[in-house]
Design an enzyme around this catalytic site. Structure first.
Site, PDB file in Angstrom:
ATOM      1  N   ARG A   1       0.703  -1.195  -0.038  1.00 16.20           N
ATOM      2  CA  ARG A   1       0.021   0.138  -0.049  1.00 16.20           C
ATOM      3  C   ARG A   1       1.028   1.466   0.050  1.00 16.20           C
ATOM      4  NH1 ARG A   1      -2.452  -3.506   3.782  1.00 16.20           N
ATOM      5  NH2 ARG A   1      -4.835  -4.028   3.409  1.00 16.20           N
ATOM      6  N   LYS A  53      -2.410  -2.386   7.408  1.00 14.28           N
ATOM      7  CA  LYS A  53      -3.745  -1.696   7.723  1.00 14.28           C
ATOM      8  C   LYS A  53      -4.422  -2.400   8.958  1.00 14.28           C
ATOM      9  CE  LYS A  53      -7.884  -0.177   5.422  1.00 14.28           C
ATOM     10  NZ  LYS A  53      -8.498  -0.074   4.046  1.00 14.28           N
ATOM     11  N   HIS A  60      -1.969   2.575  -6.111  1.00 18.42           N
ATOM     12  CA  HIS A  60      -3.149   1.453  -5.808  1.00 18.42           C
ATOM     13  C   HIS A  60      -3.180   0.642  -7.009  1.00 18.42           C
ATOM     14  CE1 HIS A  60      -5.237   0.005  -2.455  1.00 18.42           C
ATOM     15  NE2 HIS A  60      -6.395  -0.269  -3.250  1.00 18.42           N
ATOM     16  N   ARG A 104      -0.585  -1.708  -7.088  1.00 19.73           N
ATOM     17  CA  ARG A 104      -1.159  -2.998  -6.252  1.00 19.73           C
ATOM     18  C   ARG A 104      -2.089  -3.778  -6.642  1.00 19.73           C
ATOM     19  NH1 ARG A 104      -1.714  -4.396  -0.718  1.00 19.73           N
ATOM     20  NH2 ARG A 104      -3.972  -4.531   0.078  1.00 19.73           N
ATOM     21  N   HIS A 115      -5.183  -8.620   3.400  1.00 21.37           N
ATOM     22  CA  HIS A 115      -6.913  -8.409   3.408  1.00 21.37           C
ATOM     23  C   HIS A 115      -7.356  -9.234   4.690  1.00 21.37           C
ATOM     24  CE1 HIS A 115      -7.159  -7.524  -1.113  1.00 21.37           C
ATOM     25  NE2 HIS A 115      -6.915  -6.544  -0.550  1.00 21.37           N
ATOM     26  N   TYR A 120     -10.632 -10.110  -7.192  1.00 18.90           N
ATOM     27  CA  TYR A 120      -9.738 -10.305  -8.305  1.00 18.90           C
ATOM     28  C   TYR A 120     -10.135 -11.654  -9.249  1.00 18.90           C
ATOM     29  CZ  TYR A 120      -6.987  -6.958  -5.961  1.00 18.90           C
ATOM     30  OH  TYR A 120      -6.467  -5.664  -5.451  1.00 18.90           O
TER      31      TYR A 120
END
Length: 290
Positions: free
Chosen positions: A140, A164, A229, A232, A255, A264
């Site tokens: 990120r 995150k 992003h 990414r 995630h 995806y």
């Protein structure tokens, strides 16, 4: 409100950007309700929802989620016994497919980088390290610009990153990325805390965004198609095309919920169709019959 935000930072481990978003949502809601958010009843929240009608579903969902968590905190703290949050809207999630880049686009970006590395200036070495880590490791933007100076070791093909939500994950670092980082780090003073320093701190996300778009323009790619992003997303999409396991991809991207990673699979639908047509056992049976 301040107590709630302190709890989010201390107990939930929310990042500064998340705290700032909660503060904005709560402050705006409080202003709309004349400073009586904490005591708002269902009717007041329905009026608040009316004020949000012109906003996008994603924005309404975020604001409603902020308020639900705030009211949950008030109940936990004993500040109120009832929960008015069921009156808040729950817009249907309509998650868009992520923007990404094709392999040819990525090749054009790296061709420009390679051209600049022929007779590099320090900023060219920094550019190479940034792009290798964005596309090669799926970091990120915030994670990338805030990397400590010695986070990446020349003899270790991974780093342990706290990303995150305060979650730790193992991030693979390619040989190319490690070489690019080593070349750039030689130009970073040994007393600097960050790998990508700027002023007294580190490179900002805004500056990273500008660097990526400048590179895109030099590569003949429309700048509005690209961002840190998007690189990414390209990392994730191209790994999946190459046969990466979805759980492994979830771990590498950091995630919390695999549902976030599963988006995806929609991007890669054409590959799945090709796999069925080429690899399904019935294909061999049909070929034998013919």
């Amino acid at each position: 409100m301040d107590r709630f935000l302190e709890m989010m930072a201390a107990e939930a481990g929310a990042a500064p950007n998340t705290i700032a978003a909660y503060r904005r949502d709560l402050t705006l809601a409080s202003d709309t309700l004349d400073g009586r958010l904490a005591t708002a009843d269902a009717a007041a929240l329905e009026r608040l929802a009316e004020e949000w009608r012109a906003l996008s579903r994603a924005t309404v969902a975020r604001k409603a989620a902020s308020l639900r968590r705030f009211f949950g905190f008030l109940i936990d703290e004993g500040d109120r016994a009832d929960d008015p949050s069921p009156a808040l809207p729950r817009p249907a999630a309509a998650r868009p497919l992520p923007r990404t880049l094709g392999h040819a686009d990525v090749d054009r970006l790296f061709a420009v980088v390679a051209e600049r590395l022929a007779t590099p200036l320090p900023n060219d070495l920094r550019l190479a390290a940034l792009i290798e880590l964005l596309y090669g490791s799926g970091l990120r933007a915030t994670e990338l610009v805030s990397l400590p100076r010695n986070a990446i070791h020349p003899d270790r093909p991974f780093l342990i990153l706290r990303g995150k939500g305060g979650r730790e994950r193992l991030v693979p670092i390619s040989d190319r990325a490690r070489a690019a980082v080593a070349a750039w780090r030689a130009h970073v003073e040994v007393d600097r805390a960050f790998l990508f320093p700027s002023g007294k701190g580190h490179l900002s996300r805004v500056r990273l965004f500008q660097i990526v778009r400048d590179l895109a323009a030099a590569a003949g790619i429309a700048p509005d198609r690209i961002s840190p992003h998007v690189l990414r997303h390209a990392f994730a999409t191209h790994l999946l095309e190459g046969g990466a396991d979805l759980r492994a991809l979830q771990s590498m991207l950091g995630h919390a919920d695999i549902a976030t990673t599963q988006i995806y699979t929609h991007v890669d639908a054409s590959r799945l169709v090709r796999l069925v047509n080429e690899r399904h056992p019935l294909v061999d049976a049909l070929a034998a019959q013919s």
